[in-house]
Design a protein around this motif. Structure first.
Motif, PDB file in Angstrom:
ATOM      1  N   LYS A  71       0.983  -1.690  -0.328  1.00  0.00           N
ATOM      2  CA  LYS A  71       0.145   0.028  -0.282  1.00  0.00           C
ATOM      3  C   LYS A  71       1.176   1.191   0.257  1.00  0.00           C
ATOM      4  CE  LYS A  71      -3.615   2.514   2.324  1.00  0.00           C
ATOM      5  NZ  LYS A  71      -4.402   1.624   4.166  1.00  0.00           N
ATOM      6  N   HIS A  72       0.275   1.806  -0.610  1.00  0.00           N
ATOM      7  CA  HIS A  72       1.519   3.258  -1.152  1.00  0.00           C
ATOM      8  C   HIS A  72       0.969   4.032   0.430  1.00  0.00           C
ATOM      9  CE1 HIS A  72       1.259   8.194  -1.860  1.00  0.00           C
ATOM     10  NE2 HIS A  72       2.812   7.131  -2.009  1.00  0.00           N
ATOM     11  N   GLY A  73       2.226   4.805   1.291  1.00  0.00           N
ATOM     12  CA  GLY A  73       2.117   5.912   2.325  1.00  0.00           C
ATOM     13  C   GLY A  73       2.408   4.225   3.453  1.00  0.00           C
ATOM     14  N   ASP A  74       2.189   2.823   3.150  1.00  0.00           N
ATOM     15  CA  ASP A  74       3.168   2.250   4.075  1.00  0.00           C
ATOM     16  C   ASP A  74       3.630   1.608   3.327  1.00  0.00           C
ATOM     17  OD1 ASP A  74       2.182  -1.077   4.874  1.00  0.00           O
ATOM     18  OD2 ASP A  74       1.399   0.282   6.372  1.00  0.00           O
ATOM     19  N   TYR A  75       3.731   0.397   1.749  1.00  0.00           N
ATOM     20  CA  TYR A  75       5.083  -0.160   1.416  1.00  0.00           C
ATOM     21  C   TYR A  75       5.537  -0.837   2.403  1.00  0.00           C
ATOM     22  CZ  TYR A  75       5.759   4.657  -0.062  1.00  0.00           C
ATOM     23  OH  TYR A  75       4.630   6.308  -0.787  1.00  0.00           O
ATOM     24  N   LYS A  76       4.365  -1.965   2.888  1.00  0.00           N
ATOM     25  CA  LYS A  76       4.889  -2.931   3.920  1.00  0.00           C
ATOM     26  C   LYS A  76       3.963  -4.149   2.622  1.00  0.00           C
ATOM     27  CE  LYS A  76       4.496  -1.654   8.609  1.00  0.00           C
ATOM     28  NZ  LYS A  76       3.972  -1.801   9.693  1.00  0.00           N
ATOM     29  N   THR A  77       4.643  -4.909   2.697  1.00  0.00           N
ATOM     30  CA  THR A  77       4.426  -6.753   1.478  1.00  0.00           C
ATOM     31  C   THR A  77       3.883  -7.563   2.293  1.00  0.00           C
ATOM     32  OG1 THR A  77       6.507  -7.885   2.286  1.00  0.00           O
ATOM     33  CG2 THR A  77       6.657  -6.097  -0.042  1.00  0.00           C
ATOM     34  N   ASN A  78       3.675  -8.772   1.556  1.00  0.00           N
ATOM     35  CA  ASN A  78       2.914  -9.679   2.838  1.00  0.00           C
ATOM     36  C   ASN A  78       3.982 -10.515   3.547  1.00  0.00           C
ATOM     37  OD1 ASN A  78       3.793 -10.235  -0.193  1.00  0.00           O
ATOM     38  ND2 ASN A  78       3.572 -12.995   1.006  1.00  0.00           N
ATOM     39  N   LEU A  79       5.622  -9.682   3.711  1.00  0.00           N
ATOM     40  CA  LEU A  79       6.483 -10.389   4.557  1.00  0.00           C
ATOM     41  C   LEU A  79       6.746  -9.507   5.927  1.00  0.00           C
ATOM     42  CD1 LEU A  79       8.042 -12.663   1.413  1.00  0.00           C
ATOM     43  CD2 LEU A  79       6.347 -13.647   2.411  1.00  0.00           C
ATOM     44  N   ASN A  80       6.785  -9.809   6.792  1.00  0.00           N
ATOM     45  CA  ASN A  80       7.315  -9.610   7.811  1.00  0.00           C
ATOM     46  C   ASN A  80       8.523  -8.591   7.098  1.00  0.00           C
ATOM     47  OD1 ASN A  80       7.228  -8.257  10.230  1.00  0.00           O
ATOM     48  ND2 ASN A  80       8.398  -9.759  11.599  1.00  0.00           N
ATOM     49  N   GLY A  81       8.770  -7.312   7.555  1.00  0.00           N
ATOM     50  CA  GLY A  81      11.027  -6.498   7.565  1.00  0.00           C
ATOM     51  C   GLY A  81      10.803  -6.530   5.825  1.00  0.00           C
ATOM     52  N   VAL A  82       9.697  -7.233   5.653  1.00  0.00           N
ATOM     53  CA  VAL A  82       9.978  -6.780   3.150  1.00  0.00           C
ATOM     54  C   VAL A  82       9.491  -5.828   3.265  1.00  0.00           C
ATOM     55  CG1 VAL A  82      10.727  -7.730   1.234  1.00  0.00           C
ATOM     56  CG2 VAL A  82      10.925  -8.946   3.201  1.00  0.00           C
ATOM     57  N   PHE A  83      10.297  -4.656   2.524  1.00  0.00           N
ATOM     58  CA  PHE A  83       9.138  -3.423   1.859  1.00  0.00           C
ATOM     59  C   PHE A  83       9.477  -3.373   0.325  1.00  0.00           C
ATOM     60  CE2 PHE A  83      10.105  -2.980   6.539  1.00  0.00           C
ATOM     61  CZ  PHE A  83       8.685  -2.096   7.073  1.00  0.00           C
ATOM     62  N   ALA A  84       8.718  -2.372  -0.121  1.00  0.00           N
ATOM     63  CA  ALA A  84       8.645  -2.580  -1.746  1.00  0.00           C
ATOM     64  C   ALA A  84       8.378  -0.737  -1.774  1.00  0.00           C
ATOM     65  CB  ALA A  84       7.880  -3.004  -2.481  1.00  0.00           C
ATOM     66  N   ALA A  85       9.010  -0.443  -2.886  1.00  0.00           N
ATOM     67  CA  ALA A  85       9.045   1.235  -3.385  1.00  0.00           C
ATOM     68  C   ALA A  85       9.251   2.006  -4.666  1.00  0.00           C
ATOM     69  CB  ALA A  85       9.677   2.746  -2.171  1.00  0.00           C
ATOM     70  N   GLY A  86       9.000   2.719  -5.360  1.00  0.00           N
ATOM     71  CA  GLY A  86       8.384   3.065  -6.526  1.00  0.00           C
ATOM     72  C   GLY A  86       7.859   2.276  -7.762  1.00  0.00           C
ATOM     73  N   ASP A  87       9.114   2.055  -8.456  1.00  0.00           N
ATOM     74  CA  ASP A  87       7.838   1.442 -10.080  1.00  0.00           C
ATOM     75  C   ASP A  87       7.940   0.201  -9.133  1.00  0.00           C
ATOM     76  OD1 ASP A  87       9.163   3.909 -10.693  1.00  0.00           O
ATOM     77  OD2 ASP A  87       9.364   3.380 -13.013  1.00  0.00           O
ATOM     78  N   SER A  88       8.886  -0.315  -8.643  1.00  0.00           N
ATOM     79  CA  SER A  88       8.043  -1.923  -8.828  1.00  0.00           C
ATOM     80  C   SER A  88       6.532  -2.288  -7.744  1.00  0.00           C
ATOM     81  CB  SER A  88       9.533  -2.645  -7.531  1.00  0.00           C
ATOM     82  OG  SER A  88       9.601  -1.430  -6.512  1.00  0.00           O
ATOM     83  N   ARG A  89       6.524  -1.360  -6.826  1.00  0.00           N
ATOM     84  CA  ARG A  89       5.011  -0.987  -6.414  1.00  0.00           C
ATOM     85  C   ARG A  89       3.673  -0.734  -7.132  1.00  0.00           C
ATOM     86  NH1 ARG A  89       1.703   1.407  -4.110  1.00  0.00           N
ATOM     87  NH2 ARG A  89       3.041   3.421  -4.550  1.00  0.00           N
ATOM     88  N   ARG A  90       4.309   0.750  -7.804  1.00  0.00           N
ATOM     89  CA  ARG A  90       3.632   1.526  -8.708  1.00  0.00           C
ATOM     90  C   ARG A  90       2.914   1.182 -10.198  1.00  0.00           C
ATOM     91  NH1 ARG A  90       3.593   7.072  -6.724  1.00  0.00           N
ATOM     92  NH2 ARG A  90       2.072   7.438  -9.022  1.00  0.00           N
ATOM     93  N   GLY A  91       4.777   0.739 -10.653  1.00  0.00           N
ATOM     94  CA  GLY A  91       4.718   0.608 -12.168  1.00  0.00           C
ATOM     95  C   GLY A  91       5.535   1.808 -12.805  1.00  0.00           C
ATOM     96  N   GLN A  92       5.609   1.596 -13.905  1.00  0.00           N
ATOM     97  CA  GLN A  92       6.464   2.560 -14.459  1.00  0.00           C
ATOM     98  C   GLN A  92       5.559   4.119 -14.110  1.00  0.00           C
ATOM     99  OE1 GLN A  92       5.506   2.677 -18.604  1.00  0.00           O
ATOM    100  NE2 GLN A  92       7.733   3.595 -19.152  1.00  0.00           N
ATOM    101  N   SER A  93       6.693   5.127 -13.641  1.00  0.00           N
ATOM    102  CA  SER A  93       6.457   6.522 -13.561  1.00  0.00           C
ATOM    103  C   SER A  93       7.740   6.998 -13.440  1.00  0.00           C
ATOM    104  CB  SER A  93       5.923   6.506 -11.693  1.00  0.00           C
ATOM    105  OG  SER A  93       5.063   6.833 -11.850  1.00  0.00           O
ATOM    106  N   LEU A  94       7.018   8.582 -13.020  1.00  0.00           N
ATOM    107  CA  LEU A  94       8.466   9.753 -12.706  1.00  0.00           C
ATOM    108  C   LEU A  94       8.938   9.236 -11.808  1.00  0.00           C
ATOM    109  CD1 LEU A  94       5.630  12.477 -12.809  1.00  0.00           C
ATOM    110  CD2 LEU A  94       6.979  11.527 -15.315  1.00  0.00           C
ATOM    111  N   ILE A  95      10.490   9.880 -11.783  1.00  0.00           N
ATOM    112  CA  ILE A  95      11.899   9.833 -10.818  1.00  0.00           C
ATOM    113  C   ILE A  95      11.426  10.924  -9.393  1.00  0.00           C
ATOM    114  CG2 ILE A  95      13.417  11.294 -10.424  1.00  0.00           C
ATOM    115  CD1 ILE A  95      14.928  10.701 -13.151  1.00  0.00           C
ATOM    116  N   VAL A  96      10.319  11.672 -10.067  1.00  0.00           N
ATOM    117  CA  VAL A  96      10.098  12.338  -8.175  1.00  0.00           C
ATOM    118  C   VAL A  96       8.936  11.822  -7.661  1.00  0.00           C
ATOM    119  CG1 VAL A  96       8.208  13.677  -8.880  1.00  0.00           C
ATOM    120  CG2 VAL A  96       9.446  14.881  -7.704  1.00  0.00           C
ATOM    121  N   TRP A  97       8.354  11.055  -8.331  1.00  0.00           N
ATOM    122  CA  TRP A  97       7.440   9.726  -7.258  1.00  0.00           C
ATOM    123  C   TRP A  97       8.118   8.889  -6.657  1.00  0.00           C
ATOM    124  CZ3 TRP A  97       3.193  10.691  -5.782  1.00  0.00           C
ATOM    125  CH2 TRP A  97       1.866  11.566  -6.401  1.00  0.00           C
ATOM    126  N   ALA A  98       9.829   7.874  -7.100  1.00  0.00           N
ATOM    127  CA  ALA A  98      10.631   7.449  -7.185  1.00  0.00           C
ATOM    128  C   ALA A  98      11.141   7.672  -6.143  1.00  0.00           C
ATOM    129  CB  ALA A  98      11.934   6.347  -8.310  1.00  0.00           C
TER     130      ALA A  98
END
Length: 492
Positions: free
Chosen positions: A443-470
């Motif tokens: 989730k945006h703003g949370d960035y937690k995956t289904n695994l404890n201690g593993v997070f995701a951010a940037g294009d891998s989470r939101r898809g192709q986007s702008l550098i400033v969003w990354a």
């Protein structure tokens, strides 16, 4: 503001650029350093608008409106006007880890939401931002910030693009020990190999990576997670992991003749061209546009970069196909402020092609029907038809072929630049994170995956986007990781 009536007194002055024909002879950045008196005039155009929409950082109809990292634009504009460059730099760095990147390659949604644009051309925000950070480096104001205390916590970041670098920078400054893993031979992700040197000089990227290393961040290169290092090893060795692998799965062109020799993905071409420029060995057949008829399929920025690259390799001709009609010269009623304006512009690549060949290389409303090769399997030509954009009975946009508009285009090289489908799955499968539509489910703003201690951010989470969003996601994700590790966060 230093000059509340500046937007009435001074016209917008565009970024000074080197002559299109002259810059085609090299790979140096096409824009020039801007005169300080011009920058002061342009910063004076920032009006005392009460509510600065330039930094609202929201999405409207799927596009950014205002600055996603909420840059304090009116504040540093005012400081530049008053000649207080060091103070302007301090304000800029409060929200942006890498202004030298955004000041060069961000499409500037801040300018599309500038209040001045309601009555005329927007303030040249992007240009001023770049000038501030460049002056910071020139004057030695940018120095390594080495944390005085360490928390004892260790974090692994997979991917060294803008999201990974932003997260690494933030967490390092919070006192954690950060290790960034990159599968390529140089750090930077798309900053290094996805954006051509004439838009973002690789020495600029190298300078920042060197600074991050001096500040205590470890970079482990030529290391692919799931191949050289297993996900289980990272989970065992580190207190938290952030996946910033980008969205590098390129969308393919499912078309008759796709297998012809001479048809390539755009990113393969751009990456290879940058490696050759840097003197790095390319272990696959060289793709070179010299003396060839080049066609780029896809009307976006990646396609434009292919055009500019082919021109520097002295192509015989270059054409770029887009499926959409030509954009209007002014905002339509459906594209109201403060949305990003969808209007016709002349990107650097198109100015160069026009100077070289006498015409804009873009062709609009084009659908490629098939690719034809010769008896030996080499690319020979493309067959296309014109399309009409219309709406069906439910109001959905549809494209219909226009009979009698078939055309055959000679081609020696074709570059596919029709976007990205999401992140590549091997790394994600290694970790066992849940995915949705080829993206990590977090989730945006949370960035937690289904695994404890593993997070995701940037294009891998939101898809192709702008550098400033990354950068925005990397910063926010860092704060959430800090909370996870420490119970609370000192990060903004």
């Amino acid at each position: 503001m230093g000059r509340p009536t500046g937007f009435l007194e001074y016209p917008r002055e565009e970024t000074k650029e080197r002559s299109p024909l002259k810059r085609l002879s090299d790979w140096k950045e096409y824009s020039e350093q801007q005169p300080e008196d011009m920058l002061k005039r342009q910063s004076a155009r920032c009006m005392d608008c009460g509510t600065p929409f330039c930094h609202i950082g929201i999405e409207i109809n799927g596009a950014a409106a205002g600055c996603p990292i909420n840059n304090l634009i009116p504040e540093w504009n005012d400081l530049v006007y008053r000649g207080k460059w060091k103070e302007a730099l301090d304000r800029l760095l409060k929200t942006n880890n890498f202004p030298e990147f955004t000041g060069r390659v961000c499409p500037a949604p801040c300018e599309g939401s500038c209040t001045v644009e309601l009555a005329g051309p927007a303030v040249t925000i992007k240009n001023i931002e770049r000038a501030i950070i460049d002056k910071g480096f020139e004057n030695g104001w940018i120095q390594p910030r080495i944390p005085t205390k360490r928390s004892g916590k260790k974090i692994a970041i997979v991917g060294s693009g803008p999201a990974g670098l932003a997260a690494a920078d933030q967490l390092n400054q919070a006192g954690h020990s950060v290790t960034v893993y990159e599968r390529d031979n140089l750090a930077g992700g798309l900053l290094t190999y996805g954006i051509p040197n004439m838009k973002l000089d690789k020495d600029i990227v190298k300078r920042r990576i060197t600074l991050l290393r001096q500040e205590g961040i470890d970079f482990i290169l030529n290391t692919e997670i799931g191949k050289d290092v297993m996900a289980d090893e990272l989970n065992e060795q580190f207190d938290a992991v952030i996946l910033c692998t980008g969205a590098q799965k390129q969308r393919n062109l499912e078309l008759e003749g796709r297998e012809a020799e001479g048809v390539h993905f755009a990113m393969k071409y751009l990456t290879q061209s940058t490696k050759r420029l840097l003197g790095i060995e390319v272990k696959e057949p060289i793709i070179d546009a010299e003396g060839k008829n080049v066609i780029v399929i896809g009307g976006g920025d990646t396609g434009a970069d292919c055009v500019a690259t082919a021109l520097r390799q002295k192509c015989k001709s270059v054409v770029q196909f887009g499926k959409h009609p030509k954009l209007p010269n002014a905002r339509s009623k459906e594209n109201m402020w403060p949305e990003q304006p969808n209007i016709f512009t002349m990107d650097y690549a198109y100015e160069e092609a026009t100077a070289q060949f006498g015409h804009d290389p873009r062709e609009y409303s084009v659908q490629t029907k098939k690719i034809v090769s010769d008896s030996e399997g080499h690319l020979k030509e493309l067959h296309t038809i014109q399309m009409k954009r219309t709406s069906d009975e439910n109001g959905n946009i549809v494209f219909k072929e226009i009979e009698g508009t078939e055309q055959v285009w000679p081609a020696d090289l074709v570059f596919i630049a029709i976007g990205f489908e999401g992140t590549e799955h091997p790394v994600l499968k290694q970790f066992g994170v849940e995915t949705k539509n080829n993206k990590v489910k977090a989730k945006h703003g949370d960035y937690k995956t289904n695994l404890n201690g593993v997070f995701a951010a940037g294009d891998s989470r939101r898809g192709q986007s702008l550098i400033v969003w990354a950068i925005q996601e990397g910063r926010e994700c860092a704060r959430e990781v800090d909370k996870y590790l420490m119970g609370a966060s000192v990060l903004p």
